[in-house]
Write an enzyme that holds these catalytic residues in place. Structure first.
Site, PDB file in Angstrom:
ATOM      1  N   TYR A  91      24.713   8.294  37.712  1.00  0.00           N
ATOM      2  CA  TYR A  91      24.041   7.614  38.888  1.00  0.00           C
ATOM      3  C   TYR A  91      24.130   8.352  40.094  1.00  0.00           C
ATOM      4  O   TYR A  91      25.201   9.177  40.432  1.00  0.00           O
ATOM      5  CB  TYR A  91      24.646   6.049  39.064  1.00  0.00           C
ATOM      6  CG  TYR A  91      26.029   6.239  39.702  1.00  0.00           C
ATOM      7  CD1 TYR A  91      26.342   5.926  41.003  1.00  0.00           C
ATOM      8  CD2 TYR A  91      27.075   5.976  38.817  1.00  0.00           C
ATOM      9  CE1 TYR A  91      27.678   5.828  41.633  1.00  0.00           C
ATOM     10  CE2 TYR A  91      28.311   5.986  39.209  1.00  0.00           C
ATOM     11  CZ  TYR A  91      28.730   6.034  40.623  1.00  0.00           C
ATOM     12  OH  TYR A  91      29.829   5.915  41.207  1.00  0.00           O
ATOM     13  N   CYS A  92      23.201   7.985  41.032  1.00  0.00           N
ATOM     14  CA  CYS A  92      23.478   8.624  42.541  1.00  0.00           C
ATOM     15  C   CYS A  92      23.154   7.517  43.435  1.00  0.00           C
ATOM     16  O   CYS A  92      23.439   6.343  43.327  1.00  0.00           O
ATOM     17  CB  CYS A  92      22.353   9.758  42.636  1.00  0.00           C
ATOM     18  SG  CYS A  92      20.676   9.184  42.384  1.00  0.00           S
ATOM     19  N   TRP A  93      22.579   7.893  44.823  1.00  0.00           N
ATOM     20  CA  TRP A  93      22.645   6.782  45.747  1.00  0.00           C
ATOM     21  C   TRP A  93      21.733   5.758  45.435  1.00  0.00           C
ATOM     22  O   TRP A  93      21.977   4.686  45.441  1.00  0.00           O
ATOM     23  CB  TRP A  93      22.525   7.537  47.014  1.00  0.00           C
ATOM     24  CG  TRP A  93      22.339   6.528  48.195  1.00  0.00           C
ATOM     25  CD1 TRP A  93      21.099   6.649  48.903  1.00  0.00           C
ATOM     26  CD2 TRP A  93      22.931   5.500  48.607  1.00  0.00           C
ATOM     27  NE1 TRP A  93      21.157   5.409  49.956  1.00  0.00           N
ATOM     28  CE2 TRP A  93      22.071   4.716  49.635  1.00  0.00           C
ATOM     29  CE3 TRP A  93      24.179   4.451  48.001  1.00  0.00           C
ATOM     30  CZ2 TRP A  93      22.308   3.457  50.307  1.00  0.00           C
ATOM     31  CZ3 TRP A  93      24.495   3.615  48.755  1.00  0.00           C
ATOM     32  CH2 TRP A  93      23.774   2.929  49.906  1.00  0.00           C
ATOM     33  N   SER A  99      20.387  11.786  40.117  1.00  0.00           N
ATOM     34  CA  SER A  99      20.701  11.374  39.156  1.00  0.00           C
ATOM     35  C   SER A  99      19.750  11.784  37.820  1.00  0.00           C
ATOM     36  O   SER A  99      19.942  12.090  36.731  1.00  0.00           O
ATOM     37  CB  SER A  99      20.918   9.590  38.903  1.00  0.00           C
ATOM     38  OG  SER A  99      19.645   9.159  39.382  1.00  0.00           O
ATOM     39  N   TYR A 120      23.492   3.790  43.107  1.00  0.00           N
ATOM     40  CA  TYR A 120      24.817   2.820  43.681  1.00  0.00           C
ATOM     41  C   TYR A 120      24.354   1.549  44.694  1.00  0.00           C
ATOM     42  O   TYR A 120      25.156   0.646  44.698  1.00  0.00           O
ATOM     43  CB  TYR A 120      25.674   4.082  44.189  1.00  0.00           C
ATOM     44  CG  TYR A 120      26.963   3.347  45.076  1.00  0.00           C
ATOM     45  CD1 TYR A 120      28.051   3.194  44.080  1.00  0.00           C
ATOM     46  CD2 TYR A 120      27.089   3.568  46.378  1.00  0.00           C
ATOM     47  CE1 TYR A 120      29.165   2.664  44.590  1.00  0.00           C
ATOM     48  CE2 TYR A 120      28.217   3.050  47.004  1.00  0.00           C
ATOM     49  CZ  TYR A 120      29.250   2.310  45.921  1.00  0.00           C
ATOM     50  OH  TYR A 120      30.403   2.156  46.705  1.00  0.00           O
TER      51      TYR A 120
END
Length: 346
Positions: A91-93, A99, A120
Site C-alpha cells: 500500500y501507499c497513500w 503501490s 492508507y
C-alpha cells in the site's frame, strides 16, 4: 495483482504487509505490523513534489524513475527477504502509482501481490465506521488509585474483551503518566491505528471493556468516532475507600526517582495551588509518600468529580468495595453487570 478493500486487506493472515511510502509518512502512522520499504526517501519525495508543482506530472514521473532505477533490485530483494511465503500486501497513500509500480516490480520476480484499494487514506477512513459499530461497550470509571488498569487485566484473564488504552498510548493518563515508560508515546495517528487493530480482533456481539479517559492520553488523541461512542456507552463505576487507594498509589509510584515525581507534581501547580504544591513537594522530600499521595488525591478526586458530570446521562452502575484487590473487584463488577444490566458473562 489483486486490489483489496481495507477490511479485507488488514484481515489477519500470514501475508506480510509492505508500506512503500517514505519513512516520514510511515513514522507518522502506518498499518500495524506493516514493514516500510520506501520507494522514495524523504528527500527524494520532497524534490519530486516540488517538480510536480512547478513543472508538471510528466517531469515529476521522470525524476522519480531516475531515483528508482538504480535501486530496483535492492528494493525487490528487501521485499523477498521478508518472508519465505510468496505473497505480499502493498500500500501507499492513495493506492496509486507508488503501490502499483512496487507490486508490479515484486510480481516481476515471482511474488503475488495484493494492493490496498484507496491506499492508507482509505484505511484511515474506514476506521470511523468500525468504531461506530461498537454496541456493547462498557466504560470503567473510578477515582485515581482504584486500580482500574489492574481490574481490566483481571477481566481479560476471565475471558472478557478489553481495549487497554493506556497500554496502547504508553501513558497512564495523568501528569504522572509518563513515569516508568521507557518508550516514547506513539503519534496520535499510530495510536488510533493500534486501537483499531485491537478492535478488529474482537467479537462485536460480546461486550467490550474500556477505561474511561479524556480525549487525550498524554500526547496521543483518541479517535473521534470512538470518543463519541464512549459518551453513549454504559458506565460502571468502581469506588474503593481512600486508604486503599493511597496504598496502591504508593506501591505503584513509590519506587520511582524523586526528581521525576517532583517534576510531575510541579506540572499541576497552577491547578493544584501553590500551598498544596509546596506541601506535596515537602512530604516527598521527607519520604512521607502516603502523605504525598493523600494530598494529591484531593486534586485528582476533585478533577474526577468534574469528569463524572460528563457521563451523568449515561447508564451508571456503582460498585462499592472495601478491598483494594483487583481480582476481587473484577468479580464484583461482573456480578453487577449480570444482575442489573442483563449482560451475560462473555
Amino acid at each position: 495483482m489483486k486490489y483489496q478493500k481495507p477490511q479485507s486487506f488488514i484481515k489477519a493472515d500470514k501475508i506480510p504487509i509492505i508500506d512503500v511510502r517514505s519513512p516520514l509518512e510511515y513514522q507518522k502512522g502506518h498499518i500495524p505490523l506493516a514493514i516500510n520499504i520506501p520507494l522514495f526517501t524523504n528527500e527524494e519525495r520532497h524534490e519530486i513534489g516540488i517538480i510536480y508543482k512547478k513543472l508538471g506530472k510528466l517531469q515529476a514521473i521522470e525524476k522519480g524513475l531516475g531515483f528508482v532505477g538504480p535501486k530496483m533490485m535492492e528494493i525487490a530483494q528487501k521485499a523477498r527477504d521478508i518472508s519465505e511465503h510468496n505473497e505480499r500486501k502493498v500500500y501507499c497513500w492513495r493506492g496509486g502509482m507508488r503501490s502499483e509500480k512496487m507490486a508490479w516490480l515484486f510480481e516481476l520476480i515471482g511474488m503475488q501481490c495484493q494492493v490496498l484499494e484507496g491506499g492508507y487514506k482509505a484505511y484511515r477512513n474506514c476506521q470511523s465506521a468500525d468504531f461506530s459499530k461498537i454496541e456493547n461497550l462498557i466504560i470503567l470509571h473510578g477515582s485515581t488509585g482504584c486500580g482500574k488498569t489492574e481490574i481490566l487485566k483481571e477481566l481479560s484473564l476471565k475471558g472478557e474483551q478489553v481495549i487497554d488504552l493506556e497500554k496502547l498510548a504508553n501513558h497512564r493518563g495523568s501528569a504522572f503518566g509518563f513515569i516508568g515508560n521507557k518508550n516514547k508515546q506513539p503519534t496520535s495517528q499510530q495510536f488510533q491505528n493500534d486501537i483499531h487493530n485491537t478492535l478488529t480482533n474482537l467479537d462485536f456481539s460480546k461486550r467490550i471493556w474500556i477505561e474511561g479517559e479524556s480525549m487525550k492520553i498524554g500526547l496521543a488523541t483518541l479517535p473521534e468516532a470512538l470518543w463519541l461512542r464512549m459518551k453513549k456507552a454504559h458506565v460502571i463505576e468502581i469506588r474503593v475507600e481512600r486508604t486503599k487507594r493511597v496504598k496502591r498509589i504508593v506501591k505503584e509510584y513509590g519506587l520511582y526517582p524523586k526528581p521525576e515525581l517532583m517534576d510531575s507534581i510541579l506540572k499541576i501547580n497552577s491547578q493544584f495551588g501553590k500551598q498544596n504544591t509546596q506541601d506535596a513537594v515537602h512530604f516527598l522530600e521527607m519520604g512521607q509518600l502516603e502523605e504525598t499521595a493523600n494530598l494529591l488525591l484531593k486534586y485528582y478526586d476533585h478533577s474526577y468529580e468534574y469528569t463524572r458530570k460528563r457521563f451523568r446521562e449515561q447508564s451508571i452502575f456503582v460498585v462499592k468495595s472495601e478491598s483494594g484487590d483487583s481480582k476481587e473487584n473484577s468479580d464484583k463488577l461482573l456480578t453487577t453487570l449480570t444482575k442489573y444490566m442483563n449482560l451475560e458473562v462473555a
